[in-house]
Design an enzyme around this catalytic site. Sequence first.
Site, PDB file in Angstrom:
ATOM      1  N   LYS A   9      57.756  77.861   4.062  1.00 31.42           N
ATOM      2  CA  LYS A   9      57.344  78.424   2.768  1.00 31.42           C
ATOM      3  C   LYS A   9      56.303  79.534   2.978  1.00 31.42           C
ATOM      4  CE  LYS A   9      58.256  74.098   0.276  1.00 31.42           C
ATOM      5  NZ  LYS A   9      57.705  73.074  -0.637  1.00 31.42           N
ATOM      6  N   TYR A  49      65.784  75.641  -6.681  1.00 25.83           N
ATOM      7  CA  TYR A  49      65.131  74.437  -7.204  1.00 25.83           C
ATOM      8  C   TYR A  49      65.674  74.027  -8.580  1.00 25.83           C
ATOM      9  CZ  TYR A  49      61.523  74.239  -3.524  1.00 25.83           C
ATOM     10  OH  TYR A  49      60.854  74.091  -2.327  1.00 25.83           O
ATOM     11  N   PHE A  57      55.960  71.561 -12.944  1.00 28.64           N
ATOM     12  CA  PHE A  57      55.534  72.499 -11.892  1.00 28.64           C
ATOM     13  C   PHE A  57      56.623  73.496 -11.499  1.00 28.64           C
ATOM     14  CE2 PHE A  57      56.922  68.481  -9.919  1.00 28.64           C
ATOM     15  CZ  PHE A  57      57.923  68.921  -9.059  1.00 28.64           C
ATOM     16  N   ARG A  85      64.051  65.321   7.358  1.00 29.35           N
ATOM     17  CA  ARG A  85      63.131  64.925   6.277  1.00 29.35           C
ATOM     18  C   ARG A  85      62.039  63.997   6.830  1.00 29.35           C
ATOM     19  NH1 ARG A  85      63.061  66.993   0.921  1.00 29.35           N
ATOM     20  NH2 ARG A  85      62.602  64.896   0.173  1.00 29.35           N
ATOM     21  N   THR A  91      56.566  64.478   0.493  1.00 29.36           N
ATOM     22  CA  THR A  91      56.329  65.692  -0.301  1.00 29.36           C
ATOM     23  C   THR A  91      54.834  65.997  -0.359  1.00 29.36           C
ATOM     24  OG1 THR A  91      58.270  65.182  -1.627  1.00 29.36           O
ATOM     25  CG2 THR A  91      56.711  66.765  -2.561  1.00 29.36           C
ATOM     26  N   ARG A 102      54.090  67.798   7.850  1.00 32.53           N
ATOM     27  CA  ARG A 102      53.101  67.874   6.761  1.00 32.53           C
ATOM     28  C   ARG A 102      51.871  67.028   7.055  1.00 32.53           C
ATOM     29  NH1 ARG A 102      57.809  67.353   2.232  1.00 32.53           N
ATOM     30  NH2 ARG A 102      58.240  69.567   1.882  1.00 32.53           N
ATOM     31  N   ASN A 112      52.727  72.792   0.843  1.00 29.84           N
ATOM     32  CA  ASN A 112      53.152  71.842   1.881  1.00 29.84           C
ATOM     33  C   ASN A 112      54.053  72.468   2.943  1.00 29.84           C
ATOM     34  OD1 ASN A 112      55.396  72.029   0.273  1.00 29.84           O
ATOM     35  ND2 ASN A 112      55.527  69.850  -0.221  1.00 29.84           N
ATOM     36  N   HIS A 115      60.212  73.381   3.582  1.00 30.03           N
ATOM     37  CA  HIS A 115      61.247  72.751   2.768  1.00 30.03           C
ATOM     38  C   HIS A 115      62.352  72.244   3.683  1.00 30.03           C
ATOM     39  CE1 HIS A 115      64.505  72.093  -0.067  1.00 30.03           C
ATOM     40  NE2 HIS A 115      65.254  72.794   0.752  1.00 30.03           N
ATOM     41  N   GLU A 126      72.476  74.531  -0.438  1.00 29.32           N
ATOM     42  CA  GLU A 126      71.369  75.435  -0.093  1.00 29.32           C
ATOM     43  C   GLU A 126      71.770  76.410   1.019  1.00 29.32           C
ATOM     44  OE1 GLU A 126      68.175  72.689   0.703  1.00 29.32           O
ATOM     45  OE2 GLU A 126      68.036  72.108  -1.405  1.00 29.32           O
TER      46      GLU A 126
HETATM   47  P1  RTP Z   1      60.941  70.607  -0.988  1.00 27.20           P
HETATM   48  O1  RTP Z   1      62.127  70.588  -1.932  1.00 27.20           O
HETATM   49  O2  RTP Z   1      60.060  71.800  -1.168  1.00 27.20           O
HETATM   50  O3  RTP Z   1      61.374  70.368   0.427  1.00 27.20           O
HETATM   51  O4  RTP Z   1      60.037  69.366  -1.335  1.00 27.20           O
HETATM   52  P2  RTP Z   1      60.449  67.875  -1.605  1.00 27.20           P
HETATM   53  O5  RTP Z   1      61.942  67.696  -1.587  1.00 27.20           O
HETATM   54  O6  RTP Z   1      59.668  67.041  -0.659  1.00 27.20           O
HETATM   55  O7  RTP Z   1      59.890  67.679  -3.063  1.00 27.20           O
HETATM   56  P3  RTP Z   1      60.504  68.092  -4.477  1.00 27.20           P
HETATM   57  O8  RTP Z   1      60.330  66.931  -5.372  1.00 27.20           O
HETATM   58  O9  RTP Z   1      61.864  68.687  -4.320  1.00 27.20           O
HETATM   59  O10 RTP Z   1      59.477  69.218  -4.945  1.00 27.20           O
HETATM   60  C1  RTP Z   1      59.613  70.553  -4.527  1.00 27.20           C
HETATM   61  C2  RTP Z   1      58.246  71.125  -4.252  1.00 27.20           C
HETATM   62  O11 RTP Z   1      57.525  71.198  -5.469  1.00 27.20           O
HETATM   63  C3  RTP Z   1      56.152  71.018  -5.214  1.00 27.20           C
HETATM   64  N1  RTP Z   1      55.649  69.912  -6.029  1.00 27.20           N
HETATM   65  N2  RTP Z   1      54.546  69.987  -6.707  1.00 27.20           N
HETATM   66  N3  RTP Z   1      53.217  67.270  -8.663  1.00 27.20           N
HETATM   67  C4  RTP Z   1      53.262  68.486  -8.185  1.00 27.20           C
HETATM   68  O12 RTP Z   1      52.426  69.321  -8.404  1.00 27.20           O
HETATM   69  C5  RTP Z   1      54.392  68.811  -7.328  1.00 27.20           C
HETATM   70  N4  RTP Z   1      55.388  68.017  -7.029  1.00 27.20           N
HETATM   71  C6  RTP Z   1      56.189  68.715  -6.197  1.00 27.20           C
HETATM   72  C7  RTP Z   1      55.977  70.688  -3.756  1.00 27.20           C
HETATM   73  O13 RTP Z   1      55.578  71.865  -3.065  1.00 27.20           O
HETATM   74  C8  RTP Z   1      57.376  70.269  -3.335  1.00 27.20           C
HETATM   75  O14 RTP Z   1      57.602  70.519  -1.972  1.00 27.20           O
END
Ligand code: RTP
Length: 148
Positions: A9, A49, A57, A85, A91, A102, A112, A115, A126
């Site tokens: 990122k 996304y 968010f 993962r 996350t 992370r 973080n 991705h 993707e």
């Molecule tokens: P990513 O898609 O970026 O790999 O992350 P992830 O699967 O671990 O998590 P996801 O739920 O898909 O969320 C995407 C990104 O959104 C940001 N996020 N912020 N509560 C919050 O403020 C919040 N929750 C998620 C994070 O940067 C996350 O990686």
Amino acid sequence: MEQTFIAVKPDGVQRGICGEIIKRFETRGYKLVAAKFVQSSEEHMKSHYADLKDMPFYGGLCKYMSSGPVFAMVWEGQSIVKLARMMLGETNPADSKPGSIRGDLCVNIGRNIIHGSDTLENAKREIGLWFKPEEMVTYTSCAQAFLY
Ligand code: RTP
């Protein structure tokens, strides 16, 4: 062999962590099959996304992800979607164990650094969103015979 989409990122790029992330995937035994350094648009990030579109968010996330260059990659290997993962950690970096990317390299959920696709179906979607078929390289890695 499975393939997964991994992206450093904008915060990871700015902090100079691309090399560390490539090293972790290479030394684990995974094969790099596509890579590019891109400045993504907000529209592109909204597609990426799309499954988070109802989250509070979502807008900030898409704006942030298009605020600077991203290092996009496709990695290949056995069970790579699930195992990548695990390499990433949770996350929220605060919940990520030391040893994970992370857990070792960042502190904030909104910054973080990396991705990784969460399912095989999303990995396919993707990869198609970020790479043209001709940008994917097919080759035999000499390490393969010693890994599998
Ligand atoms: P990513 O898609 O970026 O790999 O992350 P992830 O699967 O671990 O998590 P996801 O739920 O898909 O969320 C995407 C990104 O959104 C940001 N996020 N912020 N509560 C919050 O403020 C919040 N929750 C998620 C994070 O940067 C996350 O990686």
